[in-house]
Scaffold this motif. Structure first.
Motif, PDB file in Angstrom:
ATOM      1  N   GLU A 129       0.565  -1.215  -0.111  1.00 14.20           N
ATOM      2  CA  GLU A 129      -0.147  -0.062   0.161  1.00 14.20           C
ATOM      3  C   GLU A 129       0.937   1.130   0.077  1.00 14.20           C
ATOM      4  OE1 GLU A 129      -2.941   0.185   2.972  1.00 14.20           O
ATOM      5  OE2 GLU A 129      -4.152  -1.771   2.175  1.00 14.20           O
ATOM      6  N   SER A 130       1.873   1.315   0.776  1.00 21.38           N
ATOM      7  CA  SER A 130       2.779   2.290   0.861  1.00 21.38           C
ATOM      8  C   SER A 130       3.840   2.628  -0.173  1.00 21.38           C
ATOM      9  CB  SER A 130       3.309   2.523   2.271  1.00 21.38           C
ATOM     10  OG  SER A 130       4.484   1.570   2.153  1.00 21.38           O
ATOM     11  N   LYS A 131       3.849   1.365  -0.997  1.00 22.63           N
ATOM     12  CA  LYS A 131       5.085   1.578  -2.189  1.00 22.63           C
ATOM     13  C   LYS A 131       6.567   1.858  -1.288  1.00 22.63           C
ATOM     14  CE  LYS A 131       1.757   2.048  -5.775  1.00 22.63           C
ATOM     15  NZ  LYS A 131       0.686   1.659  -5.013  1.00 22.63           N
ATOM     16  N   GLN A 132       6.589   1.527  -0.252  1.00 22.04           N
ATOM     17  CA  GLN A 132       7.913   1.727   0.316  1.00 22.04           C
ATOM     18  C   GLN A 132       8.576   0.635   1.029  1.00 22.04           C
ATOM     19  OE1 GLN A 132       7.534   4.861   3.525  1.00 22.04           O
ATOM     20  NE2 GLN A 132       5.824   5.841   2.433  1.00 22.04           N
ATOM     21  N   PRO A 133      10.018   0.498   1.273  1.00 23.10           N
ATOM     22  CA  PRO A 133      10.454  -0.648   1.848  1.00 23.10           C
ATOM     23  C   PRO A 133      10.131  -0.655   3.319  1.00 23.10           C
ATOM     24  CG  PRO A 133      12.064   0.788   1.042  1.00 23.10           C
ATOM     25  CD  PRO A 133      10.822   1.156   0.383  1.00 23.10           C
ATOM     26  N   LEU A 134       9.988  -1.570   4.006  1.00 20.12           N
ATOM     27  CA  LEU A 134       9.485  -1.614   5.406  1.00 20.12           C
ATOM     28  C   LEU A 134       9.816  -2.950   5.985  1.00 20.12           C
ATOM     29  CD1 LEU A 134       8.008  -0.388   7.969  1.00 20.12           C
ATOM     30  CD2 LEU A 134       5.917  -1.555   6.854  1.00 20.12           C
ATOM     31  N   ASP A 135      10.397  -2.728   7.262  1.00 17.29           N
ATOM     32  CA  ASP A 135      10.571  -3.715   8.059  1.00 17.29           C
ATOM     33  C   ASP A 135      10.016  -3.436   9.593  1.00 17.29           C
ATOM     34  OD1 ASP A 135      11.615  -5.722  10.143  1.00 17.29           O
ATOM     35  OD2 ASP A 135      13.903  -5.699   9.423  1.00 17.29           O
ATOM     36  N   ILE A 136       8.768  -3.973   9.729  1.00 21.97           N
ATOM     37  CA  ILE A 136       8.343  -3.746  10.996  1.00 21.97           C
ATOM     38  C   ILE A 136       8.770  -4.448  12.158  1.00 21.97           C
ATOM     39  CG2 ILE A 136       5.893  -3.324   9.754  1.00 21.97           C
ATOM     40  CD1 ILE A 136       5.036  -5.996  10.870  1.00 21.97           C
ATOM     41  N   ILE A 137       9.603  -5.354  11.862  1.00 23.82           N
ATOM     42  CA  ILE A 137      10.397  -6.178  13.276  1.00 23.82           C
ATOM     43  C   ILE A 137      11.241  -4.955  13.811  1.00 23.82           C
ATOM     44  CG2 ILE A 137      11.598  -7.905  14.010  1.00 23.82           C
ATOM     45  CD1 ILE A 137       9.760  -9.692  12.024  1.00 23.82           C
ATOM     46  N   HIS A 138      12.083  -4.484  12.794  1.00 32.02           N
ATOM     47  CA  HIS A 138      13.403  -3.755  13.032  1.00 32.02           C
ATOM     48  C   HIS A 138      13.197  -2.526  12.324  1.00 32.02           C
ATOM     49  CE1 HIS A 138      15.047  -6.977  15.540  1.00 32.02           C
ATOM     50  NE2 HIS A 138      15.004  -7.650  14.353  1.00 32.02           N
ATOM     51  N   PRO A 139      12.354  -1.440  12.289  1.00 28.68           N
ATOM     52  CA  PRO A 139      12.066  -0.645  11.473  1.00 28.68           C
ATOM     53  C   PRO A 139      13.188   0.343  11.634  1.00 28.68           C
ATOM     54  CG  PRO A 139      10.591  -0.133  13.381  1.00 28.68           C
ATOM     55  CD  PRO A 139      11.235  -1.799  13.416  1.00 28.68           C
ATOM     56  N   LYS A 140      13.610   0.961  10.377  1.00 24.05           N
ATOM     57  CA  LYS A 140      14.569   2.241  10.401  1.00 24.05           C
ATOM     58  C   LYS A 140      13.908   3.455  11.054  1.00 24.05           C
ATOM     59  CE  LYS A 140      17.346   0.367   6.440  1.00 24.05           C
ATOM     60  NZ  LYS A 140      17.477   0.736   5.172  1.00 24.05           N
TER      61      LYS A 140
END
Length: 162
Positions: A54-65
Motif C-alpha cells: 500500500e505504501s510502495k515503500q520498503p519496510l521492516d516492521i520488526i526492526h524499522p529504521k
C-alpha cells in the motif's frame, strides 16, 4: 499401513501448501476507566507485506529504521480496516502502538471515554484484500462477560449485545 499414513499426513501436507490466515482481535471494556482496550494480533509477515504494497515503500516492521513512520503506516491501515460503533454511534479509535511477539504483531488501540453500552458493532476486514481465506477471531469482554465470534472473508461485520 501406507494408505493409513497417507490419509493421516494429507491434512498436514495440505496445510503446508495452503497457509492458514487468521488474526485475533480482543476488545475489553475497562469500566473504571470508561475505555475500550483493543488488541489485534496479525501475523507480522502478512502485515508487513500489505503495508509495503500500500505504501510502495520498503519496510521492516520488526526492526524499522524509522519507528514513527512504521507506526503511522500501521495506524492508517487499521483505521481503514477496523471500526466500531457503540449503540449506533461511531467510535474514535486511537492507535497506541505495536509490539512484536514471535511471528505476530500485536497492535494496541483504545476508545475513550465511553459510557456503558448495550450493543457493539464491529467491522474488521484486515487483510481481506490480500487473502481470500483470511479469518478473524473476535473476543469482546464487557463486565466480565465474554462473547466471541469468527469472521471469514468476505464477511467483515459482527454485532455483540450486552
Amino acid at each position: 499401513m501406507g494408505v493409513m499414513l497417507f490419509k493421516w499426513c494429507l491434512p498436514a501436507l495440505m496445510a503446508a501448501v495452503h497457509p492458514f490466515y487468521m488474526s485475533v482481535t480482543e476488545i475489553r471494556y475497562n469500566n473504571p476507566q470508561k475505555t475500550l482496550e483493543i488488541s489485534v494480533r496479525i501475523f507480522s509477515d502478512d502485515l508487513e507485506n500489505v503495508l509495503k504494497k500500500e505504501s510502495k515503500q520498503p519496510l521492516d516492521i520488526i526492526h524499522p529504521k524509522n519507528r514513527a513512520a512504521a507506526d503511522s503506516l500501521v495506524a492508517q491501515y487499521l483505521r481503514r480496516h477496523l471500526s466500531l460503533q457503540a449503540d449506533g454511534k461511531p467510535l474514535q479509535i486511537r492507535y497506541l502502538g505495536y509490539e512484536i511477539s514471535e511471528d505476530a504483531t500485536w497492535c494496541f488501540l483504545e476508545c475513550a471515554p465511553l459510557a456503558p453500552f448495550k450493543k457493539l458493532d464491529l467491522r474488521n476486514d484486515v487483510l481481506y484484500a490480500e487473502h481470500d481465506t483470511q479469518s478473524h477471531m473476535i473476543h469482546v469482554i464487557v463486565n466480565g462477560r465474554r462473547q466471541s465470534t469468527k469472521l471469514d472473508n468476505p464477511s467483515p461485520s459482527a454485532t455483540f449485545n450486552f
